[in-house]
Design an enzyme around this catalytic site. Structure first.
Site: not given
Ligand code: IMP
Ligand code: MG
Length: 181
Positions: A51, A109, A171
């Site tokens: 990402g 997130d 993307r």
């Molecule tokens: P976390 O581990 O919950 O913080 O998620 C982080 C990862 O989830 C990021 O690196 C993204 O790849 C993916 N992610 C979280 N939210 C979104 C979103 O709204 N759209 C797309 N990918 C997301």
């Molecule tokens: Mg990511």
């Protein structure tokens, strides 16, 4: 009729929420802050694939310091929800001992992915570690580490574009789009 600012990615509709210009300005501001904070230091960026590739590229173009970049690939998402576990798909071979590291992420997130990456970095003995993320979802964040550089804080909605994907798609979009519910 489909509105100009509405698009379909796979089976879902998204509408534009952050313009190309707003992203550009935000990335430049973040780079300026990093340039100020790291004056005279060499920076080792660590981009989180997939990402962050677009953000990492645009951010690095605006960095004035001597800097290097390396990437690590992890995965936690399937579709539009987190799976709770982080898989390391492409490991880290870079020698980070004594380095000033800035992790570059597209979005923080829940913070689980970043927490795992911080754990991976610890035994590598970097001198310092900071986090730069284009997007932060404060309502969803469950961890206690500090996110040093944030482009945009957004509500807890699913987004695509500018490197962020929905099942691998979207993307390539220059803007950021929010899922239409
Ligand atoms: P976390 O581990 O919950 O913080 O998620 C982080 C990862 O989830 C990021 O690196 C993204 O790849 C993916 N992610 C979280 N939210 C979104 C979103 O709204 N759209 C797309 N990918 C997301
Ligand atoms: Mg990511």
């Amino acid at each position: 009729m489909q509105q100009m600012n509405e698009i379909s990615v796979k089976d879902k509709k998204f509408s534009v929420s952050i313009s190309e210009k707003e992203i550009e300005n935000s990335v430049k501001n973040l780079a300026n802050r990093i340039n100020e904070d790291y004056k005279g230091k060499e920076i080792t960026f660590l981009g989180i694939l997939n990402g962050s590739f677009m953000f990492a590229s645009d951010l690095m173009k605006n960095i004035k310091n001597e800097c290097k970049i390396s990437f690590i690939k992890v995965s936690s998402y399937e579709g539009t929800s987190t799976t709770g576990t982080v898989k390391q798909l492409l490991g880290l071979n870079e020698d980070l001992e004594g380095k000033d590291v800035i992790i570059i992420e597209d979005i923080v997130d829940t913070g689980l992915t970043m927490k795992n990456i911080l754990e991976i970095l610890k035994p590598k003995k970097p001198k310092s570690v900071k986090i730069a993320t284009l997007i932060f979802k404060p309502e969803s964040f469950k961890e206690d580490f500090k996110v040093d550089y944030i482009g945009f804080s957004i509500p807890n909605d699913f987004i695509v574009g500018y490197g962020l994907d929905y099942d691998g798609l979207g993307r390539n979009l220059k803007e950021i789009y929010t899922l239409v519910k």
